[in-house]
Motif scaffolding. Structure first.
Motif, PDB file in Angstrom:
ATOM      1  N   GLU A  12     -12.717  -6.743   9.665  1.00 12.86           N
ATOM      2  CA  GLU A  12     -11.431  -6.915   8.991  1.00 12.86           C
ATOM      3  C   GLU A  12     -10.974  -8.373   9.040  1.00 12.86           C
ATOM      4  N   GLU A  13     -11.281  -9.057  10.146  1.00 12.64           N
ATOM      5  CA  GLU A  13     -10.977 -10.494  10.228  1.00 12.64           C
ATOM      6  C   GLU A  13     -11.782 -11.280   9.196  1.00 12.64           C
ATOM      7  N   ARG A  14     -13.068 -10.964   9.069  1.00 13.84           N
ATOM      8  CA  ARG A  14     -13.916 -11.657   8.076  1.00 13.84           C
ATOM      9  C   ARG A  14     -13.404 -11.380   6.655  1.00 13.84           C
ATOM     10  N   ALA A  15     -12.990 -10.143   6.406  1.00 19.95           N
ATOM     11  CA  ALA A  15     -12.484  -9.777   5.080  1.00 19.95           C
ATOM     12  C   ALA A  15     -11.196 -10.536   4.767  1.00 19.95           C
ATOM     13  N   ALA A  16     -10.296 -10.638   5.741  1.00 21.69           N
ATOM     14  CA  ALA A  16      -9.037 -11.366   5.534  1.00 21.69           C
ATOM     15  C   ALA A  16      -9.311 -12.845   5.273  1.00 21.69           C
ATOM     16  N   GLU A  17     -10.218 -13.430   6.034  1.00 24.02           N
ATOM     17  CA  GLU A  17     -10.590 -14.832   5.803  1.00 24.02           C
ATOM     18  C   GLU A  17     -11.150 -15.018   4.398  1.00 24.02           C
ATOM     19  N   TYR A  18     -11.991 -14.083   3.983  1.00 26.62           N
ATOM     20  CA  TYR A  18     -12.595 -14.136   2.649  1.00 26.62           C
ATOM     21  C   TYR A  18     -11.514 -14.124   1.570  1.00 26.62           C
ATOM     22  N   MET A  19     -10.541 -13.220   1.708  1.00 25.79           N
ATOM     23  CA  MET A  19      -9.478 -13.129   0.696  1.00 25.79           C
ATOM     24  C   MET A  19      -8.621 -14.396   0.677  1.00 25.79           C
ATOM     25  N   GLU A  20      -8.311 -14.934   1.847  1.00 21.95           N
ATOM     26  CA  GLU A  20      -7.535 -16.176   1.900  1.00 21.95           C
ATOM     27  C   GLU A  20      -8.302 -17.329   1.261  1.00 21.95           C
ATOM     28  N   GLN A  21      -9.605 -17.391   1.494  1.00 21.62           N
ATOM     29  CA  GLN A  21     -10.434 -18.429   0.886  1.00 21.62           C
ATOM     30  C   GLN A  21     -10.478 -18.311  -0.632  1.00 21.62           C
ATOM     31  N   HIS A  22     -10.236 -17.119  -1.136  1.00 19.70           N
ATOM     32  CA  HIS A  22     -10.241 -16.883  -2.580  1.00 19.70           C
ATOM     33  C   HIS A  22      -8.828 -16.880  -3.166  1.00 19.70           C
ATOM     34  N   GLY A  23      -7.869 -17.437  -2.431  1.00 18.55           N
ATOM     35  CA  GLY A  23      -6.537 -17.676  -2.971  1.00 18.55           C
ATOM     36  C   GLY A  23      -5.531 -16.554  -2.849  1.00 18.55           C
ATOM     37  N   TRP A  24      -5.811 -15.539  -2.066  1.00 22.84           N
ATOM     38  CA  TRP A  24      -4.890 -14.420  -1.888  1.00 22.84           C
ATOM     39  C   TRP A  24      -4.073 -14.607  -0.616  1.00 22.84           C
ATOM     40  N   TYR A  25      -2.844 -14.160  -0.654  1.00 16.68           N
ATOM     41  CA  TYR A  25      -1.963 -14.181   0.508  1.00 16.68           C
ATOM     42  C   TYR A  25      -2.036 -12.810   1.181  1.00 16.68           C
ATOM     43  N   ILE A  26      -2.257 -12.793   2.493  1.00 19.27           N
ATOM     44  CA  ILE A  26      -2.323 -11.539   3.239  1.00 19.27           C
ATOM     45  C   ILE A  26      -0.897 -11.125   3.615  1.00 19.27           C
ATOM     46  N   ARG A  27      -0.415 -10.036   3.021  1.00 21.37           N
ATOM     47  CA  ARG A  27       0.920  -9.520   3.366  1.00 21.37           C
ATOM     48  C   ARG A  27       0.877  -8.754   4.673  1.00 21.37           C
ATOM     49  N   HIS A  28      -0.132  -7.901   4.823  1.00 23.63           N
ATOM     50  CA  HIS A  28      -0.245  -7.086   6.035  1.00 23.63           C
ATOM     51  C   HIS A  28      -1.713  -6.800   6.354  1.00 23.63           C
ATOM     52  N   ARG A  29      -1.964  -6.707   7.645  1.00 20.10           N
ATOM     53  CA  ARG A  29      -3.256  -6.232   8.158  1.00 20.10           C
ATOM     54  C   ARG A  29      -2.967  -4.980   8.961  1.00 20.10           C
ATOM     55  N   ASN A  30      -3.742  -3.944   8.740  1.00 22.74           N
ATOM     56  CA  ASN A  30      -3.583  -2.676   9.464  1.00 22.74           C
ATOM     57  C   ASN A  30      -2.150  -2.157   9.414  1.00 22.74           C
ATOM     58  N   TRP A  31      -1.594  -2.128   8.213  1.00 23.22           N
ATOM     59  CA  TRP A  31      -0.240  -1.617   8.022  1.00 23.22           C
ATOM     60  C   TRP A  31      -0.236  -0.116   8.264  1.00 23.22           C
ATOM     61  N   GLN A  32       0.769   0.362   9.011  1.00 20.23           N
ATOM     62  CA  GLN A  32       0.882   1.785   9.307  1.00 20.23           C
ATOM     63  C   GLN A  32       2.319   2.243   9.159  1.00 20.23           C
ATOM     64  N   LYS A  33       2.459   3.422   8.607  1.00 20.35           N
ATOM     65  CA  LYS A  33       3.759   4.091   8.540  1.00 20.35           C
ATOM     66  C   LYS A  33       3.471   5.583   8.617  1.00 20.35           C
ATOM     67  N   HIS A  35       1.657   8.649   9.153  1.00 18.11           N
ATOM     68  CA  HIS A  35       0.218   8.900   9.194  1.00 18.11           C
ATOM     69  C   HIS A  35      -0.545   8.084   8.141  1.00 18.11           C
ATOM     70  N   HIS A  36       0.122   7.142   7.496  1.00 22.13           N
ATOM     71  CA  HIS A  36      -0.522   6.301   6.486  1.00 22.13           C
ATOM     72  C   HIS A  36      -1.019   5.009   7.129  1.00 22.13           C
ATOM     73  N   GLU A  37      -2.178   4.517   6.652  1.00 22.18           N
ATOM     74  CA  GLU A  37      -2.738   3.286   7.176  1.00 22.18           C
ATOM     75  C   GLU A  37      -3.474   2.546   6.062  1.00 22.18           C
ATOM     76  N   LEU A  38      -3.273   1.233   6.010  1.00 21.41           N
ATOM     77  CA  LEU A  38      -3.959   0.366   5.044  1.00 21.41           C
ATOM     78  C   LEU A  38      -4.593  -0.793   5.806  1.00 21.41           C
ATOM     79  N   ASP A  39      -5.854  -1.088   5.508  1.00 20.42           N
ATOM     80  CA  ASP A  39      -6.552  -2.167   6.212  1.00 20.42           C
ATOM     81  C   ASP A  39      -5.972  -3.534   5.863  1.00 20.42           C
ATOM     82  N   LEU A  40      -5.974  -3.864   4.575  1.00 22.56           N
ATOM     83  CA  LEU A  40      -5.446  -5.146   4.119  1.00 22.56           C
ATOM     84  C   LEU A  40      -4.566  -4.931   2.898  1.00 22.56           C
ATOM     85  N   VAL A  41      -3.441  -5.622   2.881  1.00 19.78           N
ATOM     86  CA  VAL A  41      -2.580  -5.647   1.703  1.00 19.78           C
ATOM     87  C   VAL A  41      -2.422  -7.120   1.345  1.00 19.78           C
ATOM     88  N   CYS A  42      -2.822  -7.463   0.124  1.00 14.85           N
ATOM     89  CA  CYS A  42      -2.777  -8.855  -0.334  1.00 14.85           C
ATOM     90  C   CYS A  42      -1.945  -8.955  -1.610  1.00 14.85           C
TER      91      CYS A  42
END
Length: 143
Positions: A12-33, A35-42
């Motif tokens: 997940e760290e490598r994926a976040a770095e990849y997205m940032e390198q491609h111009g995306w802003y990471i809003r959340h990592r491992n967002w939970q509410k 029983h819902h969970e999302l790995d990356l929100v960009c």
């Protein structure tokens, strides 16, 4: 189990770095509410495209590619989590996209990152969810 969790976090760290390198802003990592969970929100720099990314990491492809583990049930869960996220942050003005990132490798080996845009067919997910509802009604005798 600990190694599996560690490799997942590392991926997940490598994926976040990849997205940032491609111009995306990471809003959340491992967002939970609840029983819902999302790995990356960009989100893009213009705040017009909201990305929900499921990240799967494998040390190798010996048992198949990582994204093969993202079946319709998992996609359906991501869709529900994304809907909760959009409601929570009132982001209904954004264009929505569901992507996957497969990370293949380990910290001690060569790493391959495969980013699949528009990975989920929302129509298929809708049909899957309707089928699940029908089966629950059939089991409960309310159909």
């Amino acid at each position: 189990m600990a190694w599996k969790n560690d490799i997942g976090r590392w991926g997940e760290e490598r994926a976040a770095e990849y997205m940032e390198q491609h111009g995306w802003y990471i809003r959340h990592r491992n967002w939970q509410k609840k029983h819902h969970e999302l790995d990356l929100v960009c989100i893009d720099v213009d705040s017009t495209i909201l990305l929900f990314i499921e990240v799967k990491t494998r040390a190798s492809e010996i048992w198949g590619t990582p994204d093969e583990a993202i079946d319709l049930e998992k996609q359906s869960n991501i869709l529900r989590a994304a809907a909760a996220y959009i409601r929570c942050y009132r982001l209904d003005y954004c264009q929505i996209r569901y992507d996957t990132i497969s990370v293949i490798g380990t910290p001690d080996s060569e790493v391959q990152i495969i980013h699949k845009e528009n990975a989920f067919d929302v129509t298929s997910l809708f049909l899957y969810q309707e089928q699940q509802k029908w089966q629950r009604k059939k089991r409960s005798g309310t159909w």
